[in-house]
Motif scaffolding. Structure first.
Motif, PDB file in Angstrom:
ATOM      1  N   PRO A 140       0.836  -1.218   0.000  1.00  0.00           N
ATOM      2  CA  PRO A 140       0.000   0.000   0.000  1.00  0.00           C
ATOM      3  C   PRO A 140       0.863   1.257   0.000  1.00  0.00           C
ATOM      4  CG  PRO A 140      -0.721  -1.564   1.682  1.00  0.00           C
ATOM      5  CD  PRO A 140       0.615  -2.030   1.203  1.00  0.00           C
TER       6      PRO A 140
ATOM      7  N   ARG B  62      -5.081   8.714  -0.568  1.00  0.00           N
ATOM      8  CA  ARG B  62      -5.644   7.423  -0.177  1.00  0.00           C
ATOM      9  C   ARG B  62      -4.599   6.334  -0.343  1.00  0.00           C
ATOM     10  NH1 ARG B  62      -9.911   4.242  -3.849  1.00  0.00           N
ATOM     11  NH2 ARG B  62      -9.168   2.200  -3.231  1.00  0.00           N
TER      12      ARG B  62
ATOM     13  N   GLU C 236      -4.393  -2.613  -7.164  1.00  0.00           N
ATOM     14  CA  GLU C 236      -5.681  -1.922  -7.276  1.00  0.00           C
ATOM     15  C   GLU C 236      -5.687  -0.955  -8.449  1.00  0.00           C
ATOM     16  OE1 GLU C 236      -7.180  -1.697  -2.638  1.00  0.00           O
ATOM     17  OE2 GLU C 236      -5.642  -0.303  -3.311  1.00  0.00           O
TER      18      GLU C 236
ATOM     19  N   ARG D 131      -3.371   2.925  -1.482  1.00  0.00           N
ATOM     20  CA  ARG D 131      -3.764   1.939  -2.489  1.00  0.00           C
ATOM     21  C   ARG D 131      -2.545   1.126  -2.896  1.00  0.00           C
ATOM     22  NH1 ARG D 131      -7.507   5.681  -5.768  1.00  0.00           N
ATOM     23  NH2 ARG D 131      -6.941   7.703  -4.976  1.00  0.00           N
TER      24      ARG D 131
END
Length: 411
Positions: free
Chosen positions: A84, A90, A96, A92
Motif C-alpha cells: 500500500p 488514499r 488496485e 492503495r
C-alpha cells in the motif's frame, strides 16, 4: 448465441483491445478514436476520478496537481505490487491501480460495442522476469487484476505468438517475430503451412524500451543533475562519490512515483550540503521537490527518438528544470550508450532459433513488432543475424492485439 472474448494487449507503454466478430478483427477505439492508448494513469490531488491514457498524460504535461504513473506492468510479480502507498490522499496498492485500469478498458469496450465481456484473452511476455517463480507470480498478479476488473474467464497467450498470427498475411514460409515492447523483448519462430501458423519456438528476456530510456537518461541527462559527481566528507579529508540509487530510480519509469519520499528528500538535501557541484545537485533537488521525474523521462524519450531517426543535433530539453538546460544527444552518442544492450538481444534471437532447431539461413522473413522495434540497434542486429531474410514491419502497436483477437475467434 456466440460468446465474444475481449482481446487485451496490456502493454508497458501502450494498451489496446479488440474483438473478433466471427468474420474479422475489430479493433475497439477505447480512447479518442485511437486504436491504442498510453498505459498511464493520473490521480488528481483533489481526489477526483482516476484518468487513463492520453488525458492522464495531458494532466502531467499541463502541470495539474496529482500523481502520474506509467509502466505498471514492469512491477507485476514483485512485492512492490501489493504494497500500500499513499496516492492522492488514499492508500492503495499498484494491484488496485492496474485492476481499475483494466476495468476502465472493459467498460469502454462494452460501451463501444454494445457487448458484455466476461471472457478475456490477454497477451503476456514469454518471460515477465528471468526468475521462474517471480515469472509465475507476475501472471497470477495479472490474472487477479483481470478477475477484479469483472472478467470471470481469463486466458493468456505469449505476445510474439499472437503477433505471428497477425503476420500470417505478410509472409509465407518460416519467420522470426522480433517483438520489442516497453518492458520486454520477445521472439517466436513460426512457419506458415497451408494457410495456418505453427509456432516452432518462443523465447524472451526482460529488456525493452523503458530500459533503453533508463540507459539514455543515465548517460545523457543525469550527469546534469550531479550523477557521477563527488561529495565532501562530513569529517576527514577526501571525496565520496554521489550515491547512484536515486538517479537509477529517477531514470526508471515504474519507480519514479516512489522517489518522492521524505527519505529521498532528506538524502538529496544532505547531498546538496556536501556537493562539489552544488548547482547540479540543486537541479536534482528541484526535480525531486517539484516532482518533475516524469517530465524528465518524457524529455529523454523524445530525445532518444530524435537521435534514433539519425539526427546528430538532437537535444534532451531540460528547460523545465533550468532555463536553457539541455543535454545534447546524437546518433553516435545514442549508439554508444546502448551498445551494451546489443549482445543480450542478439543472444536471445540466437537462442530462439536454437530452440526451434533452425539455423539463420532457414528464416525467410523477420517481422518487427512493437514500438521499440523501431530502434536502430534492433533492426541492425536482426539483419546481422538473418542477412538473407526479408525484414517486414507489422503494425507496430496493434499486431499483438490483432493476433489475440484472431486466436479468440468465436466458434
Amino acid at each position: 448465441m456466440a460468446m465474444f472474448t475481449l482481446a487485451i494487449d496490456f502493454g508497458t507503454s501502450n494498451s489496446a483491445v479488440a474483438v473478433h466478430d466471427g468474420s474479422a478483427v475489430r479493433r475497439i477505439p477505447v480512447a479518442e478514436g485511437e486504436d491504442t492508448l498510453p498505459t498511464a494513469v493520473f490521480f488528481p490531488a483533489d481526489k477526483g476520478a482516476m484518468r487513463i491514457g492520453q488525458p492522464a498524460v495531458r494532466a502531467l504535461i499541463e502541470g495539474e496537481e496529482g500523481r502520474f504513473m506509467r509502466a505498471l506492468k514492469s512491477i507485476l510479480g514483485t512485492a512492490l505490487f501489493h504494497e500500500p502507498r499513499l496516492i492522492a490522499g488514499r492508500r492503495r496498492t499498484l494491484a488496485e491501480v492496474v485492476t481499475a485500469f483494466l476495468a476502465d478498458l472493459r467498460t469502454r469496450a462494452e460501451a463501444r460495442t454494445g457487448l458484455r465481456f466476461t471472457r478475456a484473452l490477454s497477451g503476456r511476455p514469454v518471460h515477465f522476469h528471468n526468475d521462474p517463480e517471480r515469472d509465475a507470480r507476475a501472471e497470477e498478479d495479472l490474472r487477479g487484476c483481470y478477475l477484479g476488473a469483472g472478467f470471470t474467464d481469463v486466458a493468456f497467450m505469449f505476445e510474439p505468438e499472437a503477433a505471428a498470427l497477425a503476420a500470417q498475411g505478410l509472409t509465407e514460409g518460416t519467420g522470426l517475430i522480433v517483438d520489442i515492447g516497453g518492458g520486454t523483448s520477445d521472439f517466436s519462430v513460426f512457419r506458415v503451412e497451408e494457410g495456418r501458423v505453427r509456432i516452432l519456438a518462443s523465447h524472451g528476456l526482460r529488456l525493452g524500451g523503458t530500459d533503453f530510456d533508463q540507459t539514455v537518461s543515465m548517460s545523457h541527462a543525469m550527469p546534469l543533475l550531479g550523477h557521477g559527481g563527488a561529495l565532501t566528507r562530513s569529517m576527514g579529508k577526501g571525496l565520496l562519490p554521489v550515491p547512484n540509487a536515486v538517479y537509477l530510480d529517477l531514470a526508471t519509469w515504474a519507480r519514479i512515483p516512489f522517489v518522492y519520499s521524505p527519505e529521498t528528500r532528506r538524502l538529496v538535501a544532505d547531498m546538496l550540503k556536501h556537493a562539489v557541484d552544488a548547482r547540479a545537485i540543486g537541479r536534482l533537488q528541484k526535480v525531486i521537490g517539484e516532482e518533475l521525474g516524469h517530465s524528465l523521462a518524457f524529455a529523454v524519450e523524445k530525445g532518444k527518438i530524435a537521435a534514433n531517426s539519425g539526427a546528430n543535433d538532437a537535444r534532451i530539453n531540460m528547460a523545465f528544470i533550468e532555463r536553457g538546460l539541455a543535454a545534447p544527444i546524437g546518433a553516435a552518442s545514442l549508439e554508444e550508450a546502448l551498445a551494451g544492450q546489443r549482445a543480450p538481444l542478439r543472444m536471445a534471437m540466437e537462442e530462439t532459433l536454437r530452440m526451434a532447431g533452425l539455423g539463420a539461413a532457414a528464416i525467410d522473413s523477420v517481422v518487427l513488432v512493437g514500438g521499440s522495434s523501431l530502434m536502430g540497434l534492433v533492426t541492425s542486429e536482426a539483419l546481422a543475424l538473418c542477412p538473407g531474410a526479408r525484414q517486414l514491419r507489422a503494425e507496430a502497436f496493434t499486431a499483438v492485439v490483432d493476433g489475440l483477437a484472431i486466436a479468440s475467434r468465436p466458434a
